[in-house]
Write an enzyme that holds these catalytic residues in place. Structure first.
Site, PDB file in Angstrom:
ATOM      1  CB  THR A 136       2.608  -4.889   7.722  1.00 54.80           C
ATOM      2  OG1 THR A 136       1.242  -5.307   7.545  1.00 54.80           O
ATOM      3  CG2 THR A 136       2.806  -3.616   6.933  1.00 54.80           C
ATOM      4  CD  GLU A 149       4.833   5.303   7.580  1.00 55.11           C
ATOM      5  OE1 GLU A 149       4.381   6.057   6.729  1.00 55.11           O
ATOM      6  OE2 GLU A 149       4.291   5.112   8.685  1.00 55.11           O
ATOM      7  N   GLY A 182       0.824  -1.198   0.000  1.00 62.21           N
ATOM      8  CA  GLY A 182       0.000   0.000   0.000  1.00 62.21           C
ATOM      9  C   GLY A 182       0.857   1.245   0.000  1.00 62.21           C
ATOM     10  CE  LYS A 193      12.367 -16.281   9.249  1.00 58.38           C
ATOM     11  NZ  LYS A 193      12.040 -17.650   8.770  1.00 58.38           N
TER      12      LYS A 193
END
Ligand SMILES: Cc1cc2nc3c(=O)[nH]c(=O)nc-3n(C[C@H](O)[C@H](O)[C@H](O)COP(=O)(O)OP(=O)(O)OC[C@H]3O[C@@H](n4cnc5c(N)ncnc54)[C@H](O)[C@@H]3O)c2cc1C
Ligand code: SF4
Ligand code: FES
Ligand code: FES
Lengths: 706, 185, 323
Positions: A454, A666, A225, A594
């Site tokens: 995510t 981010e 996204g 991970k």
């Protein structure tokens, strides 16, 4: 269990092609296909429409323009995600590629061909497409001021004043924006490539003037996204309108080229950065004036100048934004909003200051570290920037950095090292998660939270498993349907913390309820469940919005990182190639080592890309995007990205939440671009202040040095 | 100023349907198709094999990579009708969640993806890359054109460069392929 | 993409005849350029003649020691052919620097020569473009032209030819063989194959309507040091900003540039024979190659880039020939 780097629970589906993204869904039966036709001009009015050829073309079901599109609620505030976003309304064209016609046909091929048959004539108006064209002088937004920067700059003694620019960025996830809508028995099911479905459903309901309870939005698998699937875009509205009109499922995919025009972008920016420091490297002033594009009628300000507000101490500070209203598509949040371009330029300017001070850039950053938010004057929670810088310098071998720019060579390559700090606000939003214990021995977690790659499916299972003391394999996680409890979805890097905290709270509540009847010493959760709650048990957990949570009033909450890059610059051609890169991050407790590492590496690659590859400007006359596809708008490919190391410091931020978790989506992107840019300077002695650092931007400086 | 958009007045005739037969993952399909249907769209919209993804429809991203007669191609830039008699392998033909192909397992273990959208293309491409290296096909970074190309990271990165990943799982994808090299080449 | 009919041709001449008899017909080979352009309605053929299975996918040694490359030889197979790798490494290198592995598996020798420009305004049907719509104007002039032509362009069009393979073929003096609908054959040196844009940038080659490329022939191997250097904005899968194809020989310990062609500079592979042969400095060679260059503000950086890249390639040739 929490923190363990287990494989993604949805991984087996993803590696076998079994994960069904929006356009893959077969749930609704054979669909019709919708194709959008975008405006061919940047600004003006539609003066002529002829849809006759399209209407009689084979397979065509409807051809809509503003003249015959179904009624929708009017738009009041484009920036409000929850408000109406009507399509095909009126003859005005406000940006290039804005939808002007929509065709639905039996097959994709027929719809695409018919969309091309619609004839449209325009009255073209001259538009404002260049960043300096739409600025209102003296009108500053998002201003933060302390002390007197002008005075500090005059006093110096060491100052930097530099202008930087960053281009428009496009999120461009690999999955195109897509919608499959199906109207059945008065209920609208919308399969949508989306990040925050609880907001989208409100916007969609408002647009369609339909009660939300008659709509389900489902985004079970989303192919990335990065901001581009937050807002409600044309594909969702038009597919919904069409299925409601035609009573058949309707599938609409934006073409890759349309993703450059119908979906928004990150605003371009121009920055003037001013820094003043003492000779021993203490900042006395930070000034950052940023000009960013906004869409007429839109409200999003890319917070380019906000990035320094909690980064370094300095008594005099002035950071502010001018907005340039242009006739371009919407400026929307794109991964690392504000901080990706902002840190890239700000951390470049810090590098310029280090050069002027003749000081090691790591040392300069350490010297200006602060434990207290320099503007809010409250403690910075989990402030570990210095740890990131020191650990990174050690692991990277920063000691070996070429002392003199342009001094190291490896064959045809000039070699340079660069460093930059990263900082990213940590936010919390209101979210609710439900956890059910089923007597047959399963745990079912439901939330409308999305997984954009995510790792939500995986970390939620881990958190629930840990909280309930069951193996991960016993947990089913169902996400991304508006039939589930509502969250703020994925955006702002808050999803993991919100969802895990709410999940944990729900699980604690289940344990408390069972303990209340079975005592605390029980050892078989499901045996007690079956005994006391034969029909199963459900509980919900919640998080509050930041502003309602006392933790956020008492502490200033951020995540931190430091990135180190080594680049090679071809001494003749100016081609820049990344050779290695290391990031060290402090972002609270890591839920899955991970998937977290993957996200950080992904973010860092975005930084590399912003520094070296991607970026676009509109044509100054037509307002279109010449770099309008993935052959022109360059993203890094495999050959551009060497092994990247992402180190996560062992961390737990008790002021963030009781799990100690913060966001990472981010952070990786943050200062990474700056470290690459600084490495290019170290390699060449040429400072490029206009991003990305292309051959065209670097070569003149390189040639001037001989 | 008034201008008309670049679309000359014209009308559309019905596309004469044509038939084609090929096999996908070992199963033969005979279809009657609009000639405009690409191999990608026939897989996805007609055969409902949606593992193969549409990322750009322009040959620019690699999400649509499939193997045709053992060679990887972009299925978006070829017409279905051009594949009469061909043998096509898609991600669905490689393995299943219960019986993963070793490379699928390596992608899983190395987290060689995030959103997973580019992943089928990456995996098909990687299988083909290892075969190409094994067959001695040179690449842009092969130092000695007359020798056998080595299965180095540099070679693999160059050869995988037609597969974009915006999540940027690149290092993990290379790690997964490296595993396969160590085990199989 | 507009509707079209489709047929598989039985022979090259039959294919040419089929294209000749159907107005609006086109050949389709790999389809990697044509289908992209058809989706955008930049190309709007009404009939496609598939030339993929005509046995034109062979690489044969010619009687005089050259190589005849079938028009349908895939880029991958061309670059992997042992004769090409050892005797025409320049060509192998150029092909391997282009596109991606998947695309090269499909792209053909003939199609590659005929691929159309990547000018971003040519690709956008909302923009004026003389090449796409004769007489409509050229949006690239005064627009964003960072990767467009600096030499050989006209007032009507400043597009570049995107092929890497063609640059090497031009340096190697390749000839293009074609067949027409009546079965007649022609041999056209690649030097004469591409037309200057002039006032008619939409007419790109000397091919006549319905003329089909059957093969490309290379003369005897040249030997020498052969280098293809492609400068681009990312490490792979990007069109050339500038590329240099060079064949160099050594004379008395120095280097003589025997063949030199450039990509990314013009509407065709840019070769100026006058710059070849004699012992000259890189600067002197570049002066000849770039004579009459008319860059835009956006692409003026290509002038120093050409000079510097050329100097680097000559230096590389020197060190390779010393080995
Ligand atoms: C994303 C992307 C990146 C690329 N990057 C590069 C690059 O870096 N370097 C590079 O050189 N190329 C690059 N290419 C272009 C690629 O090399 C060409 O698309 C390919 O070579 C065209 O060959 P084809 O066989 O697919 O042609 P087609 O698409 O089949 O045909 C192209 C044209 O040639 C005509 N034609 C084909 N065969 C014949 C024949 N035998 N006789 C007469 N006419 C014929 C067709 O009618 C059509 O007009 C790239 C392409 C893409 C999509
Ligand atoms: S340069 Fe040529 S191809 Fe590009 S817009 Fe101008 S006329 Fe068209
Ligand atoms: S969808 Fe085929 S390459 Fe992108
Ligand atoms: S995993 Fe998301 S694009 Fe590759």
């Amino acid at each position: 269990m929490i923190g363990e780097g287990i494989n993604r629970t949805d991984g087996p589906l993803k590696v076998t092609g079994g994960a069904t993204y929006t356009a893959d869904r077969q749930d609704a039966g054979a669909p019709l296909y919708g194709v959008i036709r975008g405006a061919g001009i940047g600004k003006g009015r539609i003066t002529f429409i002829d849809t006759r050829a399209a209407e009689v073309a084979p397979g065509v079901q409807v051809v809509w323009t503003y003249r015959n599109a179904p009624a929708q609620a009017p738009a009041r505030d484009y920036a409000d995600l929850n408000d109406a976003h009507p399509q095909l309304v009126g003859d005005r064209v406000d940006h290039y590629g804005a939808p002007v016609a929509f065709v639905v046909a039996n097959s994709f091929e027929e719809a695409r061909a018919a969309a091309g048959l619609v004839e449209i004539g325009y009255d073209v108006a001259s538009g404002a497409y260049e960043l300096d064209q739409g600025v209102q002088p003296g009108a500053w937004h998002n201003v933060s001021a302390f002390g007197d920067v002008d005075k500090a700059m005059a006093e110096g003694p060491v100052t930097v004043e530099a202008d930087y620019s960053t281009p428009y960025h496009f999120a461009q996830p690999m999955e195109p924006n897509a919608c499959l809508a199906s109207w059945h028995d008065g209920h609208l099911t919308v399969y949508l490539a989306a990040q925050m479905i609880s907001q989208l459903i409100e916007g969609l309901a408002a647009t369609l003037k339909l009660d939300q309870k008659h709509i389900t939005v489902d985004s079970a698998f989303v192919g990335g996204g990065f901001g581009s699937k937050i807002a409600l875009h044309a594909e969702a509205v038009l597919a919904s309108l069409a299925t409601m009109a035609l009573h058949r499922p309707v599938k609409v995919l934006l073409t890759r080229r349309q993703i450059f025009t119908i979906v928004g972008h990150r605003a371009a920016s121009h920055s003037r950065i001013r820094l003043a420091a003492t000779p021993d490297g203490r900042l006395t002033a930070i000034g950052h004036d940023a000009t960013v594009q906004t869409f007429r009628g839109g409200d999003w300000t890319e917070g380019v100048a906000t990035v320094s507000r909690a980064l370094y101490a300095a008594p005099n500070r002035l950071t502010r934004h001018a907005r340039s209203e242009l006739d371009l598509g919407t400026a929307e949040p794109v991964r690392g909003p504000g901080e990706l371009p902002g840190l890239m330029v700000f951390e470049s300017a810090i590098d310029e200051l280090a050069e002027k001070l003749d000081m090691d850039p790591v040392e300069l950053r350490l010297r200006n570290d602060t434990a207290v938010d320099p503007e809010r004057k409250i403690p910075l929670s989990g402030r570990r920037l210095a740890d990131c810088l020191r650990e990174g310098a050690k692991r990277f071998g920063w000691d070996n950095r070429p002392a003199v720019p342009g001094s190291r060579r490896d064959g045809r390559w000039l070699i340079g090292y660069g460093v930059a700090s990263s900082i990213r606000g940590h936010f919390q939003s209101a979210a609710e998660v439900s956890v059910r214990l089923l007597p047959e021995g399963r745990v079912v977690v439901t939330s409308d939270m999305t997984d954009l790659g995510t790792g939500t499916y995986t970390i939620v299972a881990q958190v629930a498993a840990a909280a309930l003391g069951v193996p991960v394999s016993q947990v089913t996680v169902e996400l991304a349907s508006t039939d589930h409890p509502s969250s703020m979805g994925s955006g702002g890097s808050w999803g993991a913390a919100n969802t895990s905290v709410a999940t944990d709270r729900a699980c604690q509540s289940l344990r408390d309820q069972i303990a209340a009847v079975a005592g605390t010493g029980y050892n078989d959760l499901f045996a007690e469940l079956r005994r006391h709650f034969p029909r199963g048990l459900e509980a919900t957990g919640k998080t509050l919005e930041s502003r309602d949570d006392p933790n956020y009033r008492r502490y200033s909450q951020f995540t931190y990182g430091a990135s180190f890059a080594e680049v090679g610059v071809d001494a003749d051609t100016g081609e820049v190639r990344l050779r290695r890169m290391l990031g060290v991050f402090s972002a609270g407790r890591i839920l899955n080592a991970k998937t977290a590492r993957s996200q950080l590496i992904g973010g860092m690659t975005w930084g590399v890309s912003a520094a070296l590859h991607e970026g676009s400007y509109p044509d100054p006359r037509h307002g279109n995007w010449p770099k309008g596809d993935l052959a022109e708008y360059l993203l890094p490919v495999h050959a551009d990205i060497p092994d990247i190391e992402a180190i996560m410091l062992d961390d737990f931020d008790e002021h963030a939440n009781h799990l100690g978790v913060k966001g990472i989506g981010e952070l990786g992107a943050g200062g990474t671009g700056g470290s690459v840019a600084n490495a290019v300077y170290n390699a060449t002695g040429v400072r490029v202040r206009d991003f990305p650092i292309t051959i065209a931007n670097l070569l003149p400086g390189l040639a001037a040095r001989g | 100023m008034t201008i008309a958009q670049d679309s000359p007045a014209r009308s559309e005739t019905s596309a004469a349907a044509c038939s084609v037969t090929f096999s996908v993952n070992g199963r033969t399909s005979s279809l009657v198709l609009d000639p405009r249907v690409t191999l990608l769209d026939v897989l996805r919209e007609h055969l409902h094999l949606t593992g193969t993804k549409k990322g750009c429809d322009q040959g620019q991203c690699g999400a649509c990579t499939v193997m045709v007669n053992g060679r990887r191609i972009n299925s978006c830039l070829t017409l279905a009708l051009m594949h009469e008699g061909d043998e096509i392998t898609t991600i669905e033909g490689l393995g299943s969640p219960e019986a993963l192909h070793p490379l699928q397992k390596a992608f899983l273990d190395h987290d060689g993806f995030q959103c997973g959208y580019c992943t089928p293309g990456q995996i098909i491409s990687a299988v083909a890359v290892l075969e190409e290296i094994g067959a001695g096909v040179p690449s842009h970074v092969t130092a000695d054109l007359n020798g056998a190309p080595p299965a180095t990271d540099e070679e693999i990165r160059e050869r995988m460069s037609g597969n974009l990943c915006r999540c940027s799982a690149y290092p993990n994808i290379i790690a997964a392929i490296r595993d396969m090299v160590e085990d199989h080449v | 993409m507009r509707a079209f009919t489709y047929e598989r041709a039985g022979s090259p001449a039959a294919a040419a005849a089929a294209v000749a008899t159907q107005p609006g017909a086109k050949f389709i080979a790999g389809g990697t350029n044509l289908l992209d352009l058809m989706k955008l309605e930049i190309e709007v053929p009404t009939h496609l003649v598939d030339v993929n299975r005509l046995g034109l996918d062979l690489i044969e040694t010619t009687p005089d020691g050259g190589l005849k490359i079938g028009a349908l030889v895939r880029n991958t197979d061309l670059a992997a052919d042992m004769r090409v790798r050892s005797d025409y490494p320049l060509l192998a290198r150029a092909v391997l620097s282009g596109a991606s592995g998947q695309l090269r598996n499909k792209a053909t020798t003939g199609g590659n020569l005929l691929q159309r420009t990547r000018c971003p305004y040519f690709y956008n049907t909302d923009m004026p473009c003389n090449k796409r719509k004769p007489g409509s104007g050229c949006a690239a002039m005064g627009g964003l032209s960072h990767n467009l032509a600096i030499v050989g362009a006209s007032d009507a069009c400043i597009a570049t030819h995107p092929s890497d393979m063609a640059v090497a073929l031009r340096a190697l003096d390749a000839t293009v063989e074609t067949v027409a609908a009546d079965g007649s054959e022609r041999h056209t040196p690649l030097a004469d194959f591409y037309r200057s844009p002039g006032e008619t940038p939409h007419i790109e080659t000397v091919l006549r309507a319905a003329e089909m490329i059957t093969s490309v022939t290379l003369p005897q191997p040249l030997g020498g040091v052969q280098i293809y250097r492609k400068v681009r904005e990312r490490a792979s899968f990007a069109f050339a900003t500038v590329s240099v194809a060079m064949v160099a020989g050594s004379v008395d310990g120095d280097i003589r540039v025997d063949r030199l062609a450039f990509g990314g500079l013009a509407h065709k592979p840019w070769r100026v024979e006058a710059a070849e042969g004699a012992a000259r400095s890189a600067e002197a060679i570049a002066d000849i190659v770039l004579a009459g260059a008319k860059p835009t503000a956006d692409n003026a950086y290509k002038l120093p880039l050409v000079r510097r890249t050329l100097a680097a390639v000559i230096a590389q040739a020197k060190s390779e020939s010393a080995r």
